[in-house]
Structures are given as C-alpha cells and as structure tokens.
Motif scaffolding. Structure first.
Motif, PDB file in Angstrom:
ATOM      1  N   HIS A 231       0.818  -1.220   0.000  1.00  0.00           N
ATOM      2  CA  HIS A 231       0.000   0.000   0.000  1.00  0.00           C
ATOM      3  C   HIS A 231       0.855   1.277   0.000  1.00  0.00           C
ATOM      4  O   HIS A 231       0.881   1.990  -0.968  1.00  0.00           O
ATOM      5  CB  HIS A 231      -0.999   0.034   1.166  1.00  0.00           C
ATOM      6  CG  HIS A 231      -1.980  -1.088   1.138  1.00  0.00           C
ATOM      7  ND1 HIS A 231      -2.905  -1.233   0.136  1.00  0.00           N
ATOM      8  CD2 HIS A 231      -2.163  -2.137   1.985  1.00  0.00           C
ATOM      9  CE1 HIS A 231      -3.639  -2.323   0.363  1.00  0.00           C
ATOM     10  NE2 HIS A 231      -3.193  -2.891   1.485  1.00  0.00           N
ATOM     11  N   THR A 233       0.242   4.055   1.258  1.00  0.00           N
ATOM     12  CA  THR A 233      -0.679   5.134   0.878  1.00  0.00           C
ATOM     13  C   THR A 233      -0.214   6.525   1.327  1.00  0.00           C
ATOM     14  O   THR A 233      -0.412   7.510   0.607  1.00  0.00           O
ATOM     15  CB  THR A 233      -2.067   4.826   1.487  1.00  0.00           C
ATOM     16  OG1 THR A 233      -2.337   3.440   1.284  1.00  0.00           O
ATOM     17  CG2 THR A 233      -3.155   5.670   0.867  1.00  0.00           C
ATOM     18  N   ASN A 265      -7.925   0.286  -1.978  1.00  0.00           N
ATOM     19  CA  ASN A 265      -7.771   1.584  -1.306  1.00  0.00           C
ATOM     20  C   ASN A 265      -8.982   2.487  -1.516  1.00  0.00           C
ATOM     21  O   ASN A 265      -9.398   3.200  -0.605  1.00  0.00           O
ATOM     22  CB  ASN A 265      -6.506   2.304  -1.792  1.00  0.00           C
ATOM     23  CG  ASN A 265      -5.218   1.566  -1.463  1.00  0.00           C
ATOM     24  OD1 ASN A 265      -4.193   1.772  -2.088  1.00  0.00           O
ATOM     25  ND2 ASN A 265      -5.250   0.682  -0.472  1.00  0.00           N
TER      26      ASN A 265
END
Ligand code: 5GP
Length: 362
Positions: A231, A233, A265
């Motif tokens: 991820h 993010t 996500n």
C-alpha cells in the motif's frame, strides 16, 4: 481505443500478482460453497447473512474491512476450506493470465477442526503442488503473514515457521508479509523480528503507511531491510509534525517497490478515488510500482481490472501497461532462473499483442 478493447488488452496481458491475501481472495463461487458447507456443518444459517464482500460503489472505512475479515476467518477454519481456497484461487489467477502469483496468508490454529500452523502451511503447499502437477500455467510462491494484532511473540514464532519452510518447501515459501489492522500496535516493536527474518534469508513485504503512521514507518524504514511495501498510501504525504517528506525520500533513495492496490484503497476509503491514487506519484518518478488486488474476493476485482483502472485514471498507453507488467517480474521474490523464464514467456506473448503507442483516451 474503446473501453472494451482496452479491457481485452488488460486481460490478454501476461501479469504478475504480488499482493493478495488468501482469506480475502475467493471467487463468489468458492465463497458460496464454503459458506453453505459451514452453515450445514455448524447448523447455523446466520453465516449466509454475513456481509463478506464490498460490492460495486460500496465503500467502507478500513476498520470495517477488519470486522469482515473476522467473519471470513470463522468460515475458513479447517483444512478443507484452506485447500479449496488455495486451489481455486490459483486456477482463477491463471484464468486471468496471471503467470506468477505470490499468495500470502496468516497461519491459523483452530483446535476444534484440527487446524494447526504446520497443517495450514502444508495444506497450502499441497494445493500449490497439485496445481503444478496439473500443469496450470502459473508459478506460485507463498509468503507467511505476521498479523500485527497478535503481538511480537507470535511474530517471532511465525518467522521460525517460515524459516523452516524456506528450507523445506521446494522453494515455494519465500518470505514474510507484515499485515493486520494498521490502527493496532506499533510496527517499531517488530523491528528485531524483521531483522531476524532478513538474516535468515526470508524476503520481507511489509504493509506500511496505509494510514498516516509516520513515526513507525520511519523507524522501520531506517532500521530494517524491506523488499517491498504494501500500500504505502501515506508515504508521500508531509509528516504532520514538521511537514518534512522524509518517508518519501527514503523510499525513493532505497528504490523500495510499492504494491499498489487501487480498488482496495478506494473501497476502504484510504484513497478518495482512482484518479487521486498515489500510484501516479510514484509512477511519474519512475519508481517501481506493482499493480495488485489485495483481495480479489472482498474487493471484487481482478489483476486485469487493476490494469484497466490504472490505464483509465492516468491515461496509460498499451506500451505503458506492458512495461508495468514486464517490470513487475523484477520485483517478485522468485529466483533468477524463474525470473528469466517469466521474461521469456512475456517475450513469446509480446509479438502476438497489439501494443500501440496511443493512450487509452486517444
Ligand atoms: P489471511 O492472512 O487470513 O489469508 O488474509 C486475511 C488477513 O490479511 C486479514 O485478517 C489481515 O490480517 C490481512 N489483510 C488483508 N487485507 C489487508 C489490508 O488491506 N491491510 C492490512 N494491513 N492487512 C490486511
């Protein structure tokens, strides 16, 4: 290019999947069968009413996915279901033209059903070997997951288990995944565990910065080797204290590949929409990114769909998609000989595919 022809191209493209959790990657058909079986075994029809997937436009905050995972663990709690999940998932990825798959999972101990950690891993291995014996056109490797909700002692035991299989699975078990609810615990506590795993020769794929966990992410990246980031993010967001972009700088400098799971996500609302996904940031800097599903069942996606979404969100050409897919081979935890075999396979397909230089919207 029409959407249909782009979709077909993404499907035809040979692909790699590096971030997928076993218990969240079922097909609807497998889920249905395993839920029905469990409802019958336990004489409990309530299982059929549980919400176990995110459907179209059905966005839920990340903490709700962890509630959903708890339900799934109650359904998939014996040898039969772990075998069935693994076996079916491998066939489904192969049908999506995925040629190399790294499947990750957290071993479970369930005394009522006789499931133990070694039985869990042996069952996954049995399914992988059965698929290989059937000559399914896909190479499969396994990562053993550490669940950060379970604490450091369990993590240490997980590394010992993975170390055993690293030497006793014909090269199928290759590394460790660090996952679980990012709101629970502190990844910093696991640094000695990651260091020991690396020393043992296990590859490390770590979920980091899924939410703004700046401090722990910085500690891990400064003190540990990390082969890939799940991820990531919030890696490119300024730190709330001093506004510095230290995480971004370390990741760029160390060239740590990012496993980008766009649909996951968006559906768990850690990213607003496909167009604002951080894939764009890293891609524009020529930093390695790999498109992944995270859990094709829970998030109702496929690797082909992740390529389609990336192409549409960032106007990627067929050549861009091809390059993304081909470059993903470099970031697998496969041996050099398997990587060479995969590159040759991509080479065979390339001449048969129409890789025009135009963007998907042109
Ligand atoms: P399993 O390891 O049981 O095969 O797959 C489900 C588990 O993977 C979850 O219980 C959770 O620990 C982990 N997992 C699945 N998706 C995510 C995610 O998006 N983020 C994190 N941090 N962990 C996840």
């Amino acid at each position: 290019m029409t959407r249909q022809s782009l979709k077909e191209f993404c499907y035809q493209l040979p692909k790699v999947e590096l971030h997928t959790h076993l218990n969240t990657s079922f097909s609807d058909k497998t889920l249905q069968e395993l839920v029905d079986r469990k409802a019958k075994l336990d004489d409990n029809s309530e299982y059929r009413s549980w919400k176990l997937t995110f459907t179209e436009n059905d966005n839920c905050p990340i903490d709700e996915s962890f509630t959903l995972f708890t339900f799934l663990h109650k359904i998939f709690n014996d040898e039969y279901s772990i075998y069935k999940l693994t076996y079916d998932i491998i066939h489904e990825y192969a049908a999506d033209n995925v040629k190399y798959l790294e499947l990750r999972s957290t071993p479970k101990d369930v005394p009522e059903t006789g499931l133990t950690w070694p039985v869990y891993v042996d069952t996954m291995l049995r399914a992988v070997r059965d698929c290989r014996a059937e000559e399914v056109d896909i190479v499969v490797r396994i990562l053993i997951s550490i669940d950060r909700r379970k604490g450091v002692d369990v993590a240490r035991q997980t590394v010992s288990l993975a170390d055993r299989y690293l030497h006793d699975s014909d090269g199928i078990v290759v590394g460790i995944d660090f996952s679980g609810d990012p709101q629970v615990g502190d990844a910093t506590d696991y640094i000695p565990v990651f260091q020991s795993a690396h020393e043992k020769g296990l590859k490390l794929a770590l979920h980091l910065a899924e939410i703004p966990n700046f401090e722990e992410t910085l500690n891990v990246l400064k003190q540990c080797h990390c082969d890939r980031i799940g991820h990531g993010t919030c890696l490119n967001q300024p730190s709330p204290g001093d506004g510095r972009k230290e995480l971004e700088e370390i990741v760029l400098q160390k060239k740590i590949p990012i496993e980008a799971c766009m649909t996951s996500n968006v559906k768990t609302k850690t990213v607003r929409d496909y167009e604002s996904h951080h894939l764009d940031f890293w891609y524009k800097r020529n930093h390695p990114v790999v498109l992944c599903t995270d859990g094709k069942g829970v998030y109702q996606t496929t690797v082909s769909n992740e390529y389609l979404q990336a192409a549409e969100a960032f106007n990627l050409s067929r050549q861009n998609l091809w390059d993304l897919s081909f470059d993903s081979i470099n970031h697998t935890f496969a041996s050099d000989s398997v990587k060479s075999m995969l590159r040759a396979k991509w080479g065979e397909v390339k001449s048969k595919m129409d890789i025009s230089p135009y963007g998907c919207n042109s």
